[in-house]
Design a protein around this motif. Sequence first.
Motif, PDB file in Angstrom:
ATOM      1  N   LYS A   1      42.289  21.988  58.440  1.00  0.00           N
ATOM      2  CA  LYS A   1      42.604  20.836  59.275  1.00  0.00           C
ATOM      3  C   LYS A   1      43.918  20.235  58.796  1.00  0.00           C
ATOM      4  N   LEU A   2      44.844  19.995  59.721  1.00  0.00           N
ATOM      5  CA  LEU A   2      46.178  19.537  59.351  1.00  0.00           C
ATOM      6  C   LEU A   2      46.293  18.025  59.490  1.00  0.00           C
ATOM      7  N   PRO A   3      47.092  17.391  58.629  1.00  0.00           N
ATOM      8  CA  PRO A   3      47.306  15.942  58.756  1.00  0.00           C
ATOM      9  C   PRO A   3      48.128  15.615  59.991  1.00  0.00           C
ATOM     10  N   ALA A   4      47.999  14.374  60.445  1.00  0.00           N
ATOM     11  CA  ALA A   4      48.751  13.935  61.622  1.00  0.00           C
ATOM     12  C   ALA A   4      50.236  13.845  61.278  1.00  0.00           C
ATOM     13  N   ILE A   5      51.074  14.016  62.305  1.00  0.00           N
ATOM     14  CA  ILE A   5      52.523  13.881  62.163  1.00  0.00           C
ATOM     15  C   ILE A   5      52.925  12.524  62.707  1.00  0.00           C
ATOM     16  N   ASN A   6      53.724  11.796  61.949  1.00  0.00           N
ATOM     17  CA  ASN A   6      54.027  10.411  62.279  1.00  0.00           C
ATOM     18  C   ASN A   6      54.675  10.243  63.650  1.00  0.00           C
ATOM     19  N   TYR A   7      55.503  11.203  64.064  1.00  0.00           N
ATOM     20  CA  TYR A   7      56.230  11.058  65.315  1.00  0.00           C
ATOM     21  C   TYR A   7      55.332  11.208  66.534  1.00  0.00           C
ATOM     22  N   ARG A   8      54.183  11.762  66.333  1.00  0.00           N
ATOM     23  CA  ARG A   8      53.311  12.079  67.464  1.00  0.00           C
ATOM     24  C   ARG A   8      52.716  10.819  68.063  1.00  0.00           C
ATOM     25  N   THR A   9      52.959  10.566  69.358  1.00  0.00           N
ATOM     26  CA  THR A   9      52.389   9.412  70.042  1.00  0.00           C
ATOM     27  C   THR A   9      51.685   9.796  71.339  1.00  0.00           C
ATOM     28  N   THR A  10      52.064  10.904  71.946  1.00  0.00           N
ATOM     29  CA  THR A  10      51.442  11.329  73.202  1.00  0.00           C
ATOM     30  C   THR A  10      51.059  12.795  73.093  1.00  0.00           C
ATOM     31  N   PRO A  11      50.083  13.251  73.930  1.00  0.00           N
ATOM     32  CA  PRO A  11      49.678  14.660  73.880  1.00  0.00           C
ATOM     33  C   PRO A  11      50.850  15.593  74.155  1.00  0.00           C
ATOM     34  N   MET A  12      50.807  16.764  73.527  1.00  0.00           N
ATOM     35  CA  MET A  12      51.890  17.727  73.667  1.00  0.00           C
ATOM     36  C   MET A  12      51.731  18.553  74.955  1.00  0.00           C
TER      37      MET A  12
ATOM     38  N   PRO B   1      48.570  37.779  61.902  1.00  0.00           N
ATOM     39  CA  PRO B   1      49.189  36.490  62.205  1.00  0.00           C
ATOM     40  C   PRO B   1      48.304  35.297  61.858  1.00  0.00           C
ATOM     41  N   SER B   2      48.912  34.140  61.938  1.00  0.00           N
ATOM     42  CA  SER B   2      48.202  32.878  61.827  1.00  0.00           C
ATOM     43  C   SER B   2      48.550  32.052  63.057  1.00  0.00           C
ATOM     44  N   PHE B   3      47.800  30.965  63.260  1.00  0.00           N
ATOM     45  CA  PHE B   3      47.945  30.187  64.484  1.00  0.00           C
ATOM     46  C   PHE B   3      47.847  28.695  64.198  1.00  0.00           C
ATOM     47  N   ILE B   4      48.504  27.921  65.062  1.00  0.00           N
ATOM     48  CA  ILE B   4      48.268  26.484  65.136  1.00  0.00           C
ATOM     49  C   ILE B   4      47.447  26.248  66.393  1.00  0.00           C
ATOM     50  N   LEU B   5      46.324  25.569  66.225  1.00  0.00           N
ATOM     51  CA  LEU B   5      45.465  25.229  67.346  1.00  0.00           C
ATOM     52  C   LEU B   5      45.437  23.710  67.477  1.00  0.00           C
ATOM     53  N   GLU B   6      45.721  23.203  68.667  1.00  0.00           N
ATOM     54  CA  GLU B   6      45.729  21.762  68.914  1.00  0.00           C
ATOM     55  C   GLU B   6      44.610  21.399  69.879  1.00  0.00           C
ATOM     56  N   ARG B   7      43.814  20.429  69.470  1.00  0.00           N
ATOM     57  CA  ARG B   7      42.675  20.013  70.286  1.00  0.00           C
ATOM     58  C   ARG B   7      43.140  19.234  71.518  1.00  0.00           C
TER      59      ARG B   7
ATOM     60  N   TRP C   1      40.584  18.044  73.852  1.00  0.00           N
ATOM     61  CA  TRP C   1      39.485  17.171  74.265  1.00  0.00           C
ATOM     62  C   TRP C   1      38.364  17.254  73.237  1.00  0.00           C
ATOM     63  N   PRO C   2      37.589  16.198  72.958  1.00  0.00           N
ATOM     64  CA  PRO C   2      37.619  14.879  73.597  1.00  0.00           C
ATOM     65  C   PRO C   2      38.702  13.939  73.053  1.00  0.00           C
ATOM     66  N   ILE C   3      39.128  14.132  71.803  1.00  0.00           N
ATOM     67  CA  ILE C   3      40.189  13.308  71.229  1.00  0.00           C
ATOM     68  C   ILE C   3      41.384  14.220  71.013  1.00  0.00           C
ATOM     69  N   PRO C   4      42.429  14.120  71.839  1.00  0.00           N
ATOM     70  CA  PRO C   4      43.539  15.067  71.747  1.00  0.00           C
ATOM     71  C   PRO C   4      44.384  14.842  70.506  1.00  0.00           C
ATOM     72  N   GLY C   5      45.058  15.918  70.073  1.00  0.00           N
ATOM     73  CA  GLY C   5      46.077  15.765  69.040  1.00  0.00           C
ATOM     74  C   GLY C   5      45.766  16.356  67.689  1.00  0.00           C
ATOM     75  N   GLN C   6      44.483  16.474  67.315  1.00  0.00           N
ATOM     76  CA  GLN C   6      44.177  17.041  66.004  1.00  0.00           C
ATOM     77  C   GLN C   6      44.562  18.517  65.983  1.00  0.00           C
ATOM     78  N   ARG C   7      45.267  18.925  64.915  1.00  0.00           N
ATOM     79  CA  ARG C   7      45.709  20.315  64.795  1.00  0.00           C
ATOM     80  C   ARG C   7      44.988  21.021  63.652  1.00  0.00           C
ATOM     81  N   TYR C   8      44.838  22.336  63.823  1.00  0.00           N
ATOM     82  CA  TYR C   8      44.199  23.188  62.817  1.00  0.00           C
ATOM     83  C   TYR C   8      45.091  24.399  62.587  1.00  0.00           C
ATOM     84  N   PHE C   9      45.075  24.885  61.346  1.00  0.00           N
ATOM     85  CA  PHE C   9      45.789  26.104  60.981  1.00  0.00           C
ATOM     86  C   PHE C   9      44.752  27.193  60.756  1.00  0.00           C
ATOM     87  N   ILE C  10      44.893  28.318  61.485  1.00  0.00           N
ATOM     88  CA  ILE C  10      43.966  29.440  61.375  1.00  0.00           C
ATOM     89  C   ILE C  10      44.738  30.632  60.845  1.00  0.00           C
TER      90      ILE C  10
END
Length: 382
Positions: free
Chosen positions: A85-96, A54-60, A62-71
Motif C-alpha cells: 500500500k502506497l502513501p498518499a501524494i501531497n499534490y493529489r486533490t482530484t481523481p486521476m 513486471p510490476s504495476f501501480i493499481l489505483e482504487r 471505488w468506494p474511496i478513490p485515490g488509494q494506490r497499491y504497488f504489485i
Amino acid sequence: MMDRLPREVVVNILSRLPFTSLLSSKLVCRGWRTLIHDPFLISKHLDEAAGNDPSFILERNWPIPGQRYFIDFSDHREGEVISKKLPAINYRTTPMYSIDSCNGLLCMHDASRRVFICNPFTRLCIELPKLVKYPSLVGNLGFGFHRTTKQYKVIQVVFRRQLRRVDSSTTSTSISSTQSEVQILTLGSPSWRSLGAIPYRFIHSKSKALVNGRFHWLTKPNKNTTATLLISFDLETERFYEIPKPDCHCGSDKCFRQLMVVRGCLSATAFHGNYGERLEFWVMKEYGVKESWIKEFSIGAYCLTPALLQQEILNSGTNLRPNLFVRFLCVLRSDEILLEYKSKAILVYDPRSETFREFTFPEMPNQFKIVAHVGSLNWLPS
C-alpha cells in the motif's frame, strides 16, 4: 562484510534485488541509505528490472478513490506476489483521469486537467505547465524517455470539436466535426508546443505502446471509414509515421483493439467473430516489417474463471461478450498472461492448459485503474 567489497560489486548485488527488498535495505544504516539513492545504482536497477517480470501501480476507483497499491511480480516464487500500500501524494486533490509510467516515474492527468510527474515511493511531485489554450479539451497522455536525446517528453492528444454552418436555399444546419491536435512538452521547458492539426481521428486513445522511441496509436483517417491505421510518433524527430498491419483473415480492417509491448516488441490484441468471440494476440517480431507480424495464440469466447463467468451471467444474462471488455497487461516469464477485466478483476491465463485463475491481494479494491510501473527511486535531472 559489504564494507570490504568494491563499490561496483556492491552496486551489482543491490541492483539485482526486487525493488521492495531494495527499499528495506535503506534501513540497514546511513551508509546504505546514501548508496540506495546513488544515481548509478538507480540507473543500474532500472536496467536489471527490464529483464524481470513486471510490476504495476493499481489505483482504487471505488468506494474511496485515490488509494494506490504497488504489485510486484518480479520475485514471485510458487505463485507469491508482493503487494504494498502506497502513501498518499501531497499534490493529489482530484481523481486521476489517466496515468502513464516511464522509468519509475508516473505522469498523471487529473479530472481538472492538471498534469503531474511524481515518484510514488519518494513522494516527489511537480505540476507541469497548463495547456491554457485548451482548458477543457485535453485528450490522452503519453509519457516517454528518448535514450539518444536523454529527454523526457509528455504528449497530449487534444480533441477539438468544430461546428460548421451549412446554408441552403431553405434551411441552415450545423455540422459537427472533431479535429485532433498534438501538444508536446519537453520536461524542463516552460510551455507546451503545438505540432498543429493532424489528419487522424484517434480511436481507443488510451491504448498506446512505446516501442523504439515511438508512441503508437490506432486511428481512423476519417469518420466515413471503418478501416483503422496504426500510426507512430517519433519522440526524437516529433513526426508521425504509419506502421504496417498484418493482413486480416476475417475480412475486416478494424479488428485491432489494443496496442501493447510484449518482450520489447510492438503487439496488439484483435477480435474476430460477429461478436468478438475470439481474442487473438499478435506480435511484430521485426519492427516496421509487415511480414513479421505473427499470431502468438488466441483465446475462445469466455476468458473468465468459472466463478466470475457465473457472476457475469447473473448480471448480464445470456447476452454476454466478455472478451470485448478484456485488456492485456503483460506476459510473465512463465508464459502466463495477465489480463484485466472491466477494471474490476485481474486474470491469469495459462495458454498451455487454457485455464484461467483470478489474481487477488489483501485490500484489493472492487474497481481500479492499473498501469505497468517499474518501482524505482528515480527522479528528474535538475
